[in-house]
Design a protein around this motif. Structure first.
Motif, PDB file in Angstrom:
ATOM      1  N   GLU A  14      -3.312 -11.057 -13.107  1.00  0.00           N
ATOM      2  CA  GLU A  14      -4.179 -11.770 -14.053  1.00  0.00           C
ATOM      3  C   GLU A  14      -5.463 -12.239 -13.388  1.00  0.00           C
ATOM      4  OE1 GLU A  14      -3.866 -16.012 -16.292  1.00  0.00           O
ATOM      5  OE2 GLU A  14      -2.205 -14.625 -16.673  1.00  0.00           O
ATOM      6  N   ASN A  15      -5.360 -12.766 -12.178  1.00  0.00           N
ATOM      7  CA  ASN A  15      -6.535 -13.204 -11.416  1.00  0.00           C
ATOM      8  C   ASN A  15      -6.394 -12.689  -9.994  1.00  0.00           C
ATOM      9  OD1 ASN A  15      -8.728 -14.454 -10.263  1.00  0.00           O
ATOM     10  ND2 ASN A  15      -7.923 -16.536 -10.430  1.00  0.00           N
ATOM     11  N   PRO A  16      -7.099 -11.627  -9.656  1.00  0.00           N
ATOM     12  CA  PRO A  16      -6.917 -11.024  -8.334  1.00  0.00           C
ATOM     13  C   PRO A  16      -7.546 -11.809  -7.188  1.00  0.00           C
ATOM     14  CG  PRO A  16      -8.594  -9.835  -9.563  1.00  0.00           C
ATOM     15  CD  PRO A  16      -8.013 -10.845 -10.498  1.00  0.00           C
ATOM     16  N   ASN A  17      -8.365 -12.818  -7.515  1.00  0.00           N
ATOM     17  CA  ASN A  17      -9.036 -13.575  -6.455  1.00  0.00           C
ATOM     18  C   ASN A  17      -8.950 -15.088  -6.713  1.00  0.00           C
ATOM     19  OD1 ASN A  17     -10.391 -11.355  -4.801  1.00  0.00           O
ATOM     20  ND2 ASN A  17     -11.114 -10.887  -6.868  1.00  0.00           N
ATOM     21  N   PRO A  18      -7.751 -15.642  -6.709  1.00  0.00           N
ATOM     22  CA  PRO A  18      -7.624 -17.087  -6.957  1.00  0.00           C
ATOM     23  C   PRO A  18      -8.078 -17.903  -5.753  1.00  0.00           C
ATOM     24  CG  PRO A  18      -5.503 -16.166  -6.403  1.00  0.00           C
ATOM     25  CD  PRO A  18      -6.450 -15.005  -6.484  1.00  0.00           C
ATOM     26  N   CYS A  19      -8.449 -19.143  -6.043  1.00  0.00           N
ATOM     27  CA  CYS A  19      -8.844 -20.081  -4.990  1.00  0.00           C
ATOM     28  C   CYS A  19      -8.134 -21.394  -5.265  1.00  0.00           C
ATOM     29  CB  CYS A  19     -10.357 -20.279  -4.985  1.00  0.00           C
ATOM     30  SG  CYS A  19     -10.953 -21.326  -3.635  1.00  0.00           S
ATOM     31  N   ALA A  20      -7.541 -21.992  -4.239  1.00  0.00           N
ATOM     32  CA  ALA A  20      -6.781 -23.227  -4.423  1.00  0.00           C
ATOM     33  C   ALA A  20      -7.009 -24.159  -3.252  1.00  0.00           C
ATOM     34  CB  ALA A  20      -5.291 -22.918  -4.577  1.00  0.00           C
ATOM     35  N   LEU A  21      -6.723 -25.438  -3.488  1.00  0.00           N
ATOM     36  CA  LEU A  21      -6.956 -26.461  -2.477  1.00  0.00           C
ATOM     37  C   LEU A  21      -5.808 -26.534  -1.474  1.00  0.00           C
ATOM     38  CD1 LEU A  21      -8.266 -29.394  -4.673  1.00  0.00           C
ATOM     39  CD2 LEU A  21      -9.617 -27.884  -3.223  1.00  0.00           C
ATOM     40  N   LYS A  22      -6.157 -26.788  -0.243  1.00  0.00           N
ATOM     41  CA  LYS A  22      -5.153 -27.029   0.779  1.00  0.00           C
ATOM     42  C   LYS A  22      -4.324 -28.238   0.386  1.00  0.00           C
ATOM     43  CE  LYS A  22      -4.637 -28.013   5.713  1.00  0.00           C
ATOM     44  NZ  LYS A  22      -5.353 -28.211   7.008  1.00  0.00           N
ATOM     45  N   GLY A  23      -3.003 -28.102   0.468  1.00  0.00           N
ATOM     46  CA  GLY A  23      -2.107 -29.180   0.092  1.00  0.00           C
ATOM     47  C   GLY A  23      -1.669 -29.145  -1.354  1.00  0.00           C
ATOM     48  N   SER A  24      -2.307 -28.307  -2.171  1.00  0.00           N
ATOM     49  CA  SER A  24      -1.935 -28.207  -3.580  1.00  0.00           C
ATOM     50  C   SER A  24      -0.985 -27.024  -3.791  1.00  0.00           C
ATOM     51  CB  SER A  24      -3.188 -28.047  -4.450  1.00  0.00           C
ATOM     52  OG  SER A  24      -3.796 -26.776  -4.223  1.00  0.00           O
ATOM     53  N   SER A  25      -0.734 -26.697  -5.050  1.00  0.00           N
ATOM     54  CA  SER A  25       0.109 -25.558  -5.406  1.00  0.00           C
ATOM     55  C   SER A  25      -0.717 -24.534  -6.171  1.00  0.00           C
ATOM     56  CB  SER A  25       1.295 -26.010  -6.266  1.00  0.00           C
ATOM     57  OG  SER A  25       2.098 -26.937  -5.563  1.00  0.00           O
ATOM     58  N   VAL A  26      -0.282 -23.295  -6.144  1.00  0.00           N
ATOM     59  CA  VAL A  26      -0.980 -22.231  -6.865  1.00  0.00           C
ATOM     60  C   VAL A  26       0.046 -21.318  -7.515  1.00  0.00           C
ATOM     61  CG1 VAL A  26      -1.069 -20.605  -4.919  1.00  0.00           C
ATOM     62  CG2 VAL A  26      -2.829 -20.522  -6.695  1.00  0.00           C
ATOM     63  N   GLN A  27      -0.317 -20.738  -8.642  1.00  0.00           N
ATOM     64  CA  GLN A  27       0.526 -19.765  -9.324  1.00  0.00           C
ATOM     65  C   GLN A  27      -0.235 -18.447  -9.429  1.00  0.00           C
ATOM     66  OE1 GLN A  27       2.106 -21.124 -13.063  1.00  0.00           O
ATOM     67  NE2 GLN A  27       3.097 -22.927 -12.160  1.00  0.00           N
ATOM     68  N   LEU A  28       0.390 -17.380  -8.943  1.00  0.00           N
ATOM     69  CA  LEU A  28      -0.183 -16.036  -9.041  1.00  0.00           C
ATOM     70  C   LEU A  28       0.470 -15.361 -10.233  1.00  0.00           C
ATOM     71  CD1 LEU A  28      -0.072 -15.011  -5.251  1.00  0.00           C
ATOM     72  CD2 LEU A  28      -1.789 -16.366  -6.479  1.00  0.00           C
ATOM     73  N   ARG A  29      -0.312 -15.123 -11.278  1.00  0.00           N
ATOM     74  CA  ARG A  29       0.210 -14.523 -12.502  1.00  0.00           C
ATOM     75  C   ARG A  29       0.066 -13.006 -12.460  1.00  0.00           C
ATOM     76  NH1 ARG A  29       3.584 -18.001 -14.872  1.00  0.00           N
ATOM     77  NH2 ARG A  29       2.634 -20.059 -15.183  1.00  0.00           N
ATOM     78  N   CYS A  30       1.153 -12.319 -12.796  1.00  0.00           N
ATOM     79  CA  CYS A  30       1.076 -10.862 -12.850  1.00  0.00           C
ATOM     80  C   CYS A  30       2.158 -10.318 -13.787  1.00  0.00           C
ATOM     81  CB  CYS A  30       1.212 -10.256 -11.457  1.00  0.00           C
ATOM     82  SG  CYS A  30       2.910 -10.061 -10.874  1.00  0.00           S
ATOM     83  N   SER A  31       1.984  -9.081 -14.172  1.00  0.00           N
ATOM     84  CA  SER A  31       2.968  -8.395 -15.022  1.00  0.00           C
ATOM     85  C   SER A  31       3.169  -6.978 -14.501  1.00  0.00           C
ATOM     86  CB  SER A  31       2.488  -8.363 -16.481  1.00  0.00           C
ATOM     87  OG  SER A  31       1.251  -7.676 -16.580  1.00  0.00           O
ATOM     88  N   TYR A  32       4.313  -6.378 -14.829  1.00  0.00           N
ATOM     89  CA  TYR A  32       4.585  -5.021 -14.366  1.00  0.00           C
ATOM     90  C   TYR A  32       5.292  -4.225 -15.464  1.00  0.00           C
ATOM     91  CZ  TYR A  32       9.344  -6.785 -13.385  1.00  0.00           C
ATOM     92  OH  TYR A  32      10.597  -7.339 -13.485  1.00  0.00           O
ATOM     93  N   ASN A  33       5.107  -2.936 -15.414  1.00  0.00           N
ATOM     94  CA  ASN A  33       5.716  -2.028 -16.392  1.00  0.00           C
ATOM     95  C   ASN A  33       6.365  -0.861 -15.671  1.00  0.00           C
ATOM     96  OD1 ASN A  33       4.905  -3.188 -19.067  1.00  0.00           O
ATOM     97  ND2 ASN A  33       2.851  -2.884 -18.216  1.00  0.00           N
ATOM     98  N   TYR A  34       7.280  -0.190 -16.348  1.00  0.00           N
ATOM     99  CA  TYR A  34       8.000   0.945 -15.778  1.00  0.00           C
ATOM    100  C   TYR A  34       8.444   1.843 -16.935  1.00  0.00           C
ATOM    101  CZ  TYR A  34      11.394  -2.704 -16.896  1.00  0.00           C
ATOM    102  OH  TYR A  34      12.082  -3.697 -17.533  1.00  0.00           O
ATOM    103  N   ARG A  35       8.980   2.979 -16.595  1.00  0.00           N
ATOM    104  CA  ARG A  35       9.329   3.982 -17.621  1.00  0.00           C
ATOM    105  C   ARG A  35      10.516   3.519 -18.457  1.00  0.00           C
ATOM    106  NH1 ARG A  35      10.105   9.385 -14.333  1.00  0.00           N
ATOM    107  NH2 ARG A  35      11.525   7.954 -13.251  1.00  0.00           N
ATOM    108  N   ASP A  36      10.513   3.940 -19.681  1.00  0.00           N
ATOM    109  CA  ASP A  36      11.653   3.662 -20.558  1.00  0.00           C
ATOM    110  C   ASP A  36      12.922   4.237 -19.956  1.00  0.00           C
ATOM    111  OD1 ASP A  36       9.930   2.446 -22.285  1.00  0.00           O
ATOM    112  OD2 ASP A  36       9.703   4.189 -23.600  1.00  0.00           O
TER     113      ASP A  36
END
Length: 349
Positions: A27-49
């Motif tokens: 979702e965001n390939p270049n996030p920036c976060a503060l030292k000492g804080s928390s961060v969430q890397l959002r992503c999704s994936y797909n595969y064959r039926d």
């Protein structure tokens, strides 16, 4: 065996067919976060039926012995108890990292395995860990001067908020007053628990509330010693003190009699009697104390004054005793008169 050979031939002939329908999207390939804080890397994936996800994992790119290597976060000691997989084995592959440190900056990759093949993202999320840097300009200011607060980071962050000695600051630009002196720090709005290092605002002003304290208050006898101490509120601190003296009669002008924060009179004389004033000064100005009276005289005179005072007290006491005795005598005479009656018998017809 024949089916396996046929599948391998198919893979060679159609190298892209296996990856058809397989994808990892950040979702965001270049996030920036503060030292000492928390961060969430959002992503999704797909595969064959028809495929079923059996395993998911996040990796970090590390340069080991000159070779770029993807290492599972679970194998890195520095990430123990600090990361959590937020996704599932369907399509969500979110990741959370807590208590971010400087060395958390880097490339992150996601991988998922089905019952047939494993797929690792070619692209990565590049996480930047930054710190807030607070700046007060200027850091030294006088009354009425304009102060500007700046909160800097190495990347773009949301709105920032300011605190002075732990209390919120309404505006980042203001006209300085004495109460604005203190330590300032900034934080990202919504993440107020992660503060920058504090920076001081030095409010400067000339000496105020100059006062004099006498080590021996009251009437001094000749030959005794006394110290007069001068104090004031100033920033920077007063670096020059001047003492002045004037006669009690007020007919003479002020005379400079000393310098320094303490004026010492090791052997008081009658001529030292008078009014003393201290003047405190720093680079921003000067201010004088109120007048302080110092009296000094001969010890014999002091004894006479004491004896006279005692005599007056004894005289007053005797006068009170006489008045009390007289009032008691008058009260007794009145009572005697009221209690002595003459009676006459009168015949009633």
């Amino acid at each position: 065996m024949d089916k396996m050979i046929a599948m391998l031939v198919l893979l060679i002939l159609k190298p892209g067919s296996v990856s058809a329908g397989w994808s990892v999207t950040f979702e965001n390939p270049n996030p920036c976060a503060l030292k000492g804080s928390s961060v969430q890397l959002r992503c999704s994936y797909n595969y064959r039926d028809g495929e079923t996800v059996k395993r998911t994992a996040w990796y970090k790119g590390e340069l080991i012995n000159g070779t770029w290597t993807r290492v599972a976060l679970s194998d890195l000691p520095s990430y123990q108890n600090r990361f959590k997989y937020l996704g599932d084995q369907q399509h969500d592959c979110g990741l959370a990292i807590d208590d971010l440190q400087d060395n958390d900056t880097g490339h992150y990759y996601f991988r998922f395995d089905t019952q047939t093949l494993g797929r690792r993202s070619k692209e990565s999320v590049y996480l930047s860990v930054t710190e807030l840097s607070a700046r007060v300009y200027p850091d030294r200011v006088r009354a009425g001067g304009t102060v500007t607060l700046e909160c800097r980071t190495s990347c773009q962050l949301p709105n920032t908020v300011w605190f002075k000695d732990g209390h919120p600051v309404a505006k980042p630009v203001f006209q300085a007053q004495a109460e604005d002196s203190g330590n300032y720090s900034c934080a990202v709005e919504g993440q107020e628990s992660v503060l920058s290092d504090s920076v001081a605002l030095d409010f400067q002003y000339p000496p105020l509330n100059v006062s004099v304290e006498i080590s021996y208050p009251g009437h001094l006898t000749e030959g005794s010693s006394v110290n007069l101490s001068c104090s004031s509120a100033a920033n920077p601190a007063a670096d020059n003190y001047t003492w002045y003296w004037a006669s009690v009669s007020g007919s003479s002008s002020l005379l400079q009699v000393g310098s320094g924060q303490v004026l010492s009179l090791p052997s008081v004389e009658a001529s030292h009697t008078g009014i003393y004033i201290c003047q405190a000064r720093n680079p921003l100005g000067q201010y004088r104390s109120t007048e302080v009276l110092l009296t000094a005289g001969d010890a014999d005179i002091n004894r006479v004054i004491i004896f006279v005072g005692i005599g007056v007290c004894i005289g007053l006491l005797l006068l009170l005793v006489i008045i009390w005795a007289w009032s008691q005598r008058c009260s007794s005479a009145v009572d005697k008169e009221e209690n002595s009656h003459d009676y006459e018998n009168i015949r009633i017809a």
